[in-house]
Design a protein around this motif. Structure first.
Motif, PDB file in Angstrom:
ATOM      1  N   CYS A  89       0.852  -1.247   0.097  1.00  0.00           N
ATOM      2  CA  CYS A  89       0.014  -0.018  -0.140  1.00  0.00           C
ATOM      3  C   CYS A  89       0.731   1.220  -0.010  1.00  0.00           C
ATOM      4  O   CYS A  89       0.409   2.605  -0.365  1.00  0.00           O
ATOM      5  CB  CYS A  89      -0.852   0.105   1.311  1.00  0.00           C
ATOM      6  N   SER A  90       2.027   1.004   0.562  1.00  0.00           N
ATOM      7  CA  SER A  90       2.843   2.374   0.590  1.00  0.00           C
ATOM      8  C   SER A  90       4.344   1.925   0.396  1.00  0.00           C
ATOM      9  O   SER A  90       4.609   0.755   0.394  1.00  0.00           O
ATOM     10  CB  SER A  90       2.697   2.999   1.819  1.00  0.00           C
ATOM     11  N   LYS A  91       5.183   3.047   0.242  1.00  0.00           N
ATOM     12  CA  LYS A  91       6.811   2.545   0.329  1.00  0.00           C
ATOM     13  C   LYS A  91       7.265   2.154   1.466  1.00  0.00           C
ATOM     14  O   LYS A  91       8.061   1.380   1.839  1.00  0.00           O
ATOM     15  CB  LYS A  91       7.517   4.001   0.094  1.00  0.00           C
ATOM     16  N   ARG A  92       6.765   2.700   2.746  1.00  0.00           N
ATOM     17  CA  ARG A  92       6.859   2.153   4.110  1.00  0.00           C
ATOM     18  C   ARG A  92       6.780   0.557   4.072  1.00  0.00           C
ATOM     19  O   ARG A  92       7.685  -0.080   4.482  1.00  0.00           O
ATOM     20  CB  ARG A  92       5.854   2.924   5.064  1.00  0.00           C
ATOM     21  N   CYS A  93       5.713   0.204   3.758  1.00  0.00           N
ATOM     22  CA  CYS A  93       5.166  -1.400   3.821  1.00  0.00           C
ATOM     23  C   CYS A  93       6.321  -1.951   2.849  1.00  0.00           C
ATOM     24  O   CYS A  93       6.657  -3.117   3.304  1.00  0.00           O
ATOM     25  CB  CYS A  93       3.814  -1.729   3.437  1.00  0.00           C
ATOM     26  N   GLN A  94       6.447  -1.517   1.936  1.00  0.00           N
ATOM     27  CA  GLN A  94       7.384  -2.118   0.913  1.00  0.00           C
ATOM     28  C   GLN A  94       8.860  -2.061   1.628  1.00  0.00           C
ATOM     29  O   GLN A  94       9.563  -3.091   1.364  1.00  0.00           O
ATOM     30  CB  GLN A  94       7.743  -1.195  -0.511  1.00  0.00           C
ATOM     31  N   LEU A  95       9.293  -1.324   2.363  1.00  0.00           N
ATOM     32  CA  LEU A  95      10.723  -1.041   2.817  1.00  0.00           C
ATOM     33  C   LEU A  95      10.815  -2.334   4.107  1.00  0.00           C
ATOM     34  O   LEU A  95      11.659  -2.770   4.354  1.00  0.00           O
ATOM     35  CB  LEU A  95      11.137   0.165   3.289  1.00  0.00           C
ATOM     36  N   ILE A  96       9.675  -2.304   4.877  1.00  0.00           N
ATOM     37  CA  ILE A  96       9.522  -3.136   5.898  1.00  0.00           C
ATOM     38  C   ILE A  96       9.825  -4.565   5.294  1.00  0.00           C
ATOM     39  O   ILE A  96      10.454  -5.523   6.090  1.00  0.00           O
ATOM     40  CB  ILE A  96       8.249  -3.142   6.687  1.00  0.00           C
ATOM     41  N   ASP A  97       8.795  -4.863   4.232  1.00  0.00           N
ATOM     42  CA  ASP A  97       8.925  -6.261   3.582  1.00  0.00           C
ATOM     43  C   ASP A  97      10.408  -6.637   3.191  1.00  0.00           C
ATOM     44  O   ASP A  97      11.066  -7.535   3.413  1.00  0.00           O
ATOM     45  CB  ASP A  97       8.368  -6.337   2.647  1.00  0.00           C
ATOM     46  N   LEU A  98      11.096  -5.607   2.426  1.00  0.00           N
ATOM     47  CA  LEU A  98      12.348  -5.695   1.980  1.00  0.00           C
ATOM     48  C   LEU A  98      13.502  -6.045   3.063  1.00  0.00           C
ATOM     49  O   LEU A  98      14.342  -6.817   3.251  1.00  0.00           O
ATOM     50  CB  LEU A  98      12.844  -4.435   1.313  1.00  0.00           C
ATOM     51  N   GLY A  99      13.282  -5.233   4.495  1.00  0.00           N
ATOM     52  CA  GLY A  99      14.087  -5.317   5.476  1.00  0.00           C
ATOM     53  C   GLY A  99      13.904  -6.755   6.264  1.00  0.00           C
ATOM     54  O   GLY A  99      15.004  -7.430   6.557  1.00  0.00           O
ATOM     55  N   GLU A 100      12.777  -7.455   6.067  1.00  0.00           N
ATOM     56  CA  GLU A 100      12.556  -8.808   6.606  1.00  0.00           C
ATOM     57  C   GLU A 100      13.308  -9.822   5.657  1.00  0.00           C
ATOM     58  O   GLU A 100      13.893 -10.724   6.228  1.00  0.00           O
ATOM     59  CB  GLU A 100      10.929  -9.016   6.773  1.00  0.00           C
ATOM     60  N   TRP A 101      13.182  -9.482   4.468  1.00  0.00           N
ATOM     61  CA  TRP A 101      13.936 -10.250   3.680  1.00  0.00           C
ATOM     62  C   TRP A 101      15.615 -10.217   3.846  1.00  0.00           C
ATOM     63  O   TRP A 101      15.924 -11.353   3.984  1.00  0.00           O
ATOM     64  CB  TRP A 101      13.724 -10.173   2.197  1.00  0.00           C
ATOM     65  N   ALA A 102      15.922  -9.048   3.941  1.00  0.00           N
ATOM     66  CA  ALA A 102      17.506  -8.737   4.353  1.00  0.00           C
ATOM     67  C   ALA A 102      17.888  -9.257   5.350  1.00  0.00           C
ATOM     68  O   ALA A 102      19.032  -9.762   5.704  1.00  0.00           O
ATOM     69  CB  ALA A 102      17.632  -7.160   4.064  1.00  0.00           C
ATOM     70  N   GLU A 103      17.064  -9.249   6.571  1.00  0.00           N
ATOM     71  CA  GLU A 103      17.425  -9.838   8.042  1.00  0.00           C
ATOM     72  C   GLU A 103      17.150 -11.452   7.960  1.00  0.00           C
ATOM     73  O   GLU A 103      17.455 -11.967   9.199  1.00  0.00           O
ATOM     74  CB  GLU A 103      16.638  -9.284   8.789  1.00  0.00           C
ATOM     75  N   GLU A 104      16.740 -12.036   6.871  1.00  0.00           N
ATOM     76  CA  GLU A 104      16.431 -13.468   6.597  1.00  0.00           C
ATOM     77  C   GLU A 104      15.171 -13.990   7.508  1.00  0.00           C
ATOM     78  O   GLU A 104      15.432 -15.052   7.936  1.00  0.00           O
ATOM     79  CB  GLU A 104      17.693 -14.111   6.805  1.00  0.00           C
ATOM     80  N   GLU A 105      14.559 -12.991   7.812  1.00  0.00           N
ATOM     81  CA  GLU A 105      13.289 -13.262   8.450  1.00  0.00           C
ATOM     82  C   GLU A 105      12.298 -14.161   7.515  1.00  0.00           C
ATOM     83  O   GLU A 105      11.516 -14.841   8.222  1.00  0.00           O
ATOM     84  CB  GLU A 105      12.573 -11.987   9.198  1.00  0.00           C
TER      85      GLU A 105
END
Length: 72
Positions: free
Chosen positions: A35-51
């Motif tokens: 829905c927003s850039k914020r949600c997109q970046l949260i998801d990217l961070g979860e992948w980067a942290e291997e969550e």
């Protein structure tokens, strides 16, 4: 014979993977499926942290006794 008049189709609505807000799936939805850039970046961070991870075959590394240099 009458020609068929196409009716405008209902918009496709998806849930934002991060916050579950309804998002219309179209060219105007810049961050779809988010829905927003914020949600997109949260998801990217979860992948980067291997969550988050895509299940696959186990990693074959040198510690497993496998090497590309093995001659058979």
């Amino acid at each position: 014979m009458r020609s068929a008049v196409s009716q405008p189709s209902a918009p496709t609505i998806v849930k934002c993977p991060t916050c579950k807000t309804d998002v219309e799936w179209n060219e105007k939805s810049t961050y779809r499926p988010f829905c927003s850039k914020r949600c997109q970046l949260i998801d990217l961070g979860e992948w980067a942290e291997e969550e988050k991870a895509i299940p696959g075959a186990p990693d074959l590394s040198d510690s497993d006794g496998w090497s590309e240099d093995m001659n058979y």
